[in-house]
Every structure is written in structure tokens, then in C-alpha cells.
Design a protein around this motif. Structure first.
Motif, mmCIF file in Angstrom:
data_model
loop_
_atom_site.group_PDB
_atom_site.id
_atom_site.type_symbol
_atom_site.label_atom_id
_atom_site.label_comp_id
_atom_site.label_asym_id
_atom_site.label_seq_id
_atom_site.Cartn_x
_atom_site.Cartn_y
_atom_site.Cartn_z
ATOM 1 N N LEU A 184 0.829 -1.373 0.097
ATOM 2 C CA LEU A 184 -0.035 -0.330 -0.041
ATOM 3 C C LEU A 184 0.822 1.283 -0.106
ATOM 4 C CD1 LEU A 184 -2.848 -1.115 2.427
ATOM 5 C CD2 LEU A 184 -3.154 -0.472 -0.061
ATOM 6 N N GLU A 185 2.067 1.260 0.157
ATOM 7 C CA GLU A 185 3.116 2.327 0.059
ATOM 8 C C GLU A 185 3.737 2.571 -1.275
ATOM 9 O OE1 GLU A 185 5.814 1.953 3.455
ATOM 10 O OE2 GLU A 185 4.148 1.875 4.728
ATOM 11 N N GLN A 186 3.221 1.638 -2.224
ATOM 12 C CA GLN A 186 3.919 1.609 -3.529
ATOM 13 C C GLN A 186 3.035 1.660 -4.573
ATOM 14 O OE1 GLN A 186 5.325 -2.687 -3.732
ATOM 15 N NE2 GLN A 186 7.015 -2.152 -2.344
ATOM 16 N N GLY A 187 3.122 2.668 -5.714
ATOM 17 C CA GLY A 187 2.722 3.048 -6.848
ATOM 18 C C GLY A 187 0.923 3.403 -6.671
ATOM 19 N N PHE A 188 0.380 3.022 -7.513
ATOM 20 C CA PHE A 188 -1.315 3.565 -7.468
ATOM 21 C C PHE A 188 -1.956 2.893 -6.237
ATOM 22 C CE2 PHE A 188 -5.681 3.716 -8.394
ATOM 23 C CZ PHE A 188 -5.498 4.779 -8.866
ATOM 24 N N SER A 189 -1.150 2.120 -5.450
ATOM 25 C CA SER A 189 -1.699 1.721 -4.149
ATOM 26 C C SER A 189 -1.679 2.795 -3.324
ATOM 27 C CB SER A 189 -1.427 0.260 -3.762
ATOM 28 O OG SER A 189 -1.414 -0.756 -4.843
ATOM 29 N N ARG A 190 -0.868 3.355 -3.218
ATOM 30 C CA ARG A 190 -0.646 4.721 -2.338
ATOM 31 C C ARG A 190 -2.136 5.496 -2.375
ATOM 32 N NH1 ARG A 190 4.940 7.012 -4.107
ATOM 33 N NH2 ARG A 190 3.880 6.704 -6.160
ATOM 34 N N VAL A 191 -2.774 5.507 -3.384
ATOM 35 C CA VAL A 191 -4.204 6.195 -3.362
ATOM 36 C C VAL A 191 -4.982 5.561 -2.610
ATOM 37 C CG1 VAL A 191 -6.087 6.727 -5.058
ATOM 38 C CG2 VAL A 191 -3.639 6.721 -5.806
ATOM 39 N N ASP A 272 -5.180 -9.947 -8.802
ATOM 40 C CA ASP A 272 -4.944 -8.555 -9.500
ATOM 41 C C ASP A 272 -5.176 -7.630 -8.278
ATOM 42 O OD1 ASP A 272 -7.511 -8.622 -9.599
ATOM 43 O OD2 ASP A 272 -7.617 -7.755 -11.756
ATOM 44 N N ASP A 273 -5.333 -8.135 -7.089
ATOM 45 C CA ASP A 273 -5.805 -7.319 -6.032
ATOM 46 C C ASP A 273 -4.861 -6.214 -5.599
ATOM 47 O OD1 ASP A 273 -6.718 -6.213 -3.468
ATOM 48 O OD2 ASP A 273 -7.602 -8.066 -2.900
ATOM 49 N N PRO A 274 -5.235 -5.112 -5.576
ATOM 50 C CA PRO A 274 -3.982 -3.788 -5.437
ATOM 51 C C PRO A 274 -3.794 -3.827 -4.049
ATOM 52 C CG PRO A 274 -5.990 -2.837 -6.202
ATOM 53 C CD PRO A 274 -6.664 -4.272 -6.210
ATOM 54 N N PHE A 275 -4.363 -4.456 -3.237
ATOM 55 C CA PHE A 275 -3.982 -4.342 -1.894
ATOM 56 C C PHE A 275 -3.058 -5.477 -1.452
ATOM 57 C CE2 PHE A 275 -7.570 -1.656 0.447
ATOM 58 C CZ PHE A 275 -7.679 -0.853 -0.966
ATOM 59 N N MET A 276 -3.145 -6.381 -2.459
ATOM 60 C CA MET A 276 -2.283 -7.689 -1.816
ATOM 61 C C MET A 276 -0.889 -7.998 -2.457
ATOM 62 S SD MET A 276 -4.463 -8.828 0.479
ATOM 63 C CE MET A 276 -6.370 -7.835 0.807
ATOM 64 N N THR A 277 -0.291 -9.042 -2.193
ATOM 65 C CA THR A 277 0.944 -9.493 -2.738
ATOM 66 C C THR A 277 0.664 -10.910 -2.950
ATOM 67 O OG1 THR A 277 2.458 -9.788 -0.882
ATOM 68 C CG2 THR A 277 2.352 -7.679 -1.592
ATOM 69 N N ALA A 278 1.813 -11.700 -3.559
ATOM 70 C CA ALA A 278 1.575 -13.144 -3.770
ATOM 71 C C ALA A 278 1.788 -13.667 -2.020
ATOM 72 C CB ALA A 278 2.494 -13.884 -4.622
ATOM 73 N N ALA A 279 2.208 -13.105 -1.173
ATOM 74 C CA ALA A 279 2.375 -13.507 0.105
ATOM 75 C C ALA A 279 1.234 -13.914 0.776
ATOM 76 C CB ALA A 279 3.015 -12.551 1.032
ATOM 77 N N VAL A 280 0.048 -13.488 0.429
ATOM 78 C CA VAL A 280 -1.230 -13.919 1.041
ATOM 79 C C VAL A 280 -1.819 -15.125 0.507
ATOM 80 C CG1 VAL A 280 -1.739 -11.533 1.316
ATOM 81 C CG2 VAL A 280 -2.932 -12.756 -0.609
#
Length: 330
Positions: A184-191, A272-280
């Protein structure tokens, strides 16, 4: 997120609108107004604080019906599109639905020096026992969305066979909190971070005005916060006995508890969830037979809008009741 084990047939996005950010925001256009008239009830908790319940109908007239409890996401409520949409879907199936608003999320600040967080299961556990004691023993399921989804998975993994639920569904949950915080601190996810932090700060400011001294920060410190991690460091962690945000993220991530889940659980993520990473994404080998994992290629964060432009369809409102019917329509 990676595309291993993606089910391409599970969800088909609205043609031309598969972009994850569009999918994330579309429900607010499709489900703009709440047509359901909730029945409100205030539940007093053992520590004298409260949570507010929004029922799909008066439980006194529907105590015989199967029940579905919905745990909303960060700063969500019954007014969140997914919440009132799912409540209507449950009602249409002949079930009794109820949204449990986390402390401070129903519009009135809670009174004590605590809020809510991704691993706070005490209120949910108390609610489930109260439902059985007050309204009788009927088939009961729960649906957790985003933060509420991590909390529900955490609760089911924690309680194992003792869990009072017959089944659960977890949607778009940050099952590993630290990597999601970084995302959430990266790219468009900061929005999204800016939007969510703004809601948290508004709510915290209301609490400080109504109940001075119930948060471990003052208003100037609150206003200065720029990241969700700063909020979790200064407020979430300190108010609930964690060393810092990292300690909170580590101890309250639900993914490590999934092997202990003993009741049927469906977990839904979009790749493609913009809040998530593969870690979930849980490794298949760690999942017990009770857990079904569904990873779709598209859907965004709690989006999953399909159908056509003239007739959009909220896939979650079909998929969730369809899956739960096995345990509720007994």
C-alpha cells in the motif's frame, strides 16, 4: 501476485472493465444506495463498551432462520456496497443476516481506550456466543471481508473445533499483514492508503473529541500521520499491547493459523488485488481439507463485478450464498 492455481472460469469481469482499480471502485457505482432497511441493535460488551448490529430484518421475527454474520473491512459498515449487497442476497435466500460493526465503525465513537484490529477476535467470539444464547441454535455462518476476513480466518484457526460457526467465507483478506502494508506504500496503491488513512484519522479524531485520552496520541500527532504503518505504530499497536506495527502485523496475520481451521472455510482472492501480494496466497500443502481456496485472475479488491454494462452482476452475491447453502440449507 502470481497466477499459479488461478481459476479463469470462476469469475468473468464486466467486458472492457477488468482493470483491477476499476473493479475495486465499480461496486460503489453499482451499489450506490442501500435499499435494505436494517434493523439496528446495540450489543453491550463484557467490558461495558458496545458494538452496533445491523440486521437484515428484526431477529425476533426471524430467529428460526439460518444466520450469516458479516464482518466488514477497515472503516467499513452496513453502508459499504459489499455489506448491504450481501445482506440483501442472504435475505433473498431466506437467511437472517447481520453486520457486526467493529468498535467505532457505526458512526458513534466507542468509549474505551481501544479500537479494533485485524487480529481482535474477542468481540466476534462474544457475538457468536450471544447469538446462540439469545436467539437459539440454528445453522450459522460468517463472512469476513478484507480486514474482517483476516480476523475471521484468525478466529477460525485460533478456535479450531471450538468455533461456533458451521462455515465461513473470507474475501480479499490481507492474510499476511506486513507485505500488504508495504504494497500500500507503492505505486497506485498509495491512493488507497491515503483514502483509508483519511477515514481512520477522521474516526480517531471523533473519538478524541468525544472521549479525550482514550487514544495514545493527541490531535496534532494524528494529523501528522502520512502512512498506515504510522497509525498502526502509534495507535493500533500501543492501544492493544503490541511492541510496534511490525509486532502487530506478525502476530495478527491469519495465514499461519490456517492449518488449524476445523470448520469449512472458503477463501477468495483476486490475483490482481491492488491491496495484496503473492504472500497472502497459502501454499496448498498447508491447507487442511476443511479449507477451499479460490484464486481468480481478475476482481480487484472486493470488486468482482461481472455481467454487462446494462445489467452488471455482483459475483460475490452469487458465489457466497451458493457456497454457504451446503451448510445453511439443512
Amino acid at each position: 501476485m502470481n497466477f499459479n492455481n488461478v481459476n479463469d472460469d470462476a469469475f468473468r469481469p464486466l467486458p472492457g472493465l477488468s482493470n483491477p482499480h476499476l473493479q475495486t471502485m465499480l461496486p460503489r457505482l453499482v451499489r450506490r444506495r442501500i435499499s435494505l432497511m436494517p434493523h439496528w441493535q446495540r450489543l453491550t460488551l463484557p467490558d461495558s463498551d458496545f458494538v452496533d448490529l445491523a440486521w437484515s430484518e428484526d431477529p425476533a421475527q426471524a430467529r428460526h432462520k439460518p444466520r450469516v454474520v458479516l464482518f466488514h473491512g477497515l472503516e467499513g459498515s452496513v453502508h459499504s456496497p459489499y455489506a448491504h449487497g450481501l445482506l440483501q442476497a442472504f435475505q433473498a435466500r431466506g437467511w437472517l443476516g447481520v453486520v457486526m460493526h467493529f468498535r467505532g465503525c457505526s458512526g458513534e465513537p466507542n468509549r474505551l481506550a481501544r479500537i479494533y484490529h485485524s487480529g481482535e477476535t474477542e468481540d466476534a467470539s462474544y457475538l457468536l456466543q450471544w447469538l446462540r444464547d439469545e436467539w437459539g441454535h440454528v445453522p450459522t455462518a460468517a463472512v469476513g471481508v478484507s480486514l474482517g476476513g483476516n480476523m475471521l480466518a484468525f478466529l477460525m484457526g485460533q478456535q479450531q473445533e471450538r468455533c461456533l460457526l458451521d462455515a465461513g467465507v473470507v474475501i480479499s483478506a490481507p492474510l499476511m499483514l506486513e507485505p500488504c502494508s508495504v504494497k500500500l506504500e507503492q505505486g497506485f496503491s498509495r491512493v488507497y492508503q491515503r483514502y483509508l488513512l483519511g477515514l481512520l484519522k477522521q474516526n480517531a479524531a471523533r473519538k478524541l473529541h468525544a472521549w479525550p485520552g482514550t487514544l495514545p496520541v493527541d490531535l496534532p500527532a494524528l494529523k501528522a500521520m502520512k502512512k498506515l504503518r504510522e497509525f498502526d505504530d502509534a495507535i493500533t499497536a500501543r492501544a492493544h499491547g503490541f511492541r510496534d506495527a511490525s509486532d502487530y502485523y506478525q502476530r495478527c496475520s491469519a495465514l499461519p493459523l490456517l492449518p488449524g481451521v476445523a470448520k469449512p472455510l472458503l477463501i477468495i482472492h483476486a490475483a490482481d488485488d491492488p491491496f495484496m501480494t503473492a504472500a497472502v496466497i497459502p501454499p496448498p500443502a498447508m491447507l487442511p481439507a476443511t479449507v477451499e481456496y479460490q484464486l481468480t485472475r481478475h476482481g480487484g479488491h472486493v470488486g468482482f463485478v461481472g455481467g454487462t454494462l446494462l445489467k452488471p452482476q455482483m459475483w460475490l452475491e452469487q458465489r457466497v450464498p451458493q457456497w454457504l447453502s451446503t451448510w445453511l440449507d439443512k
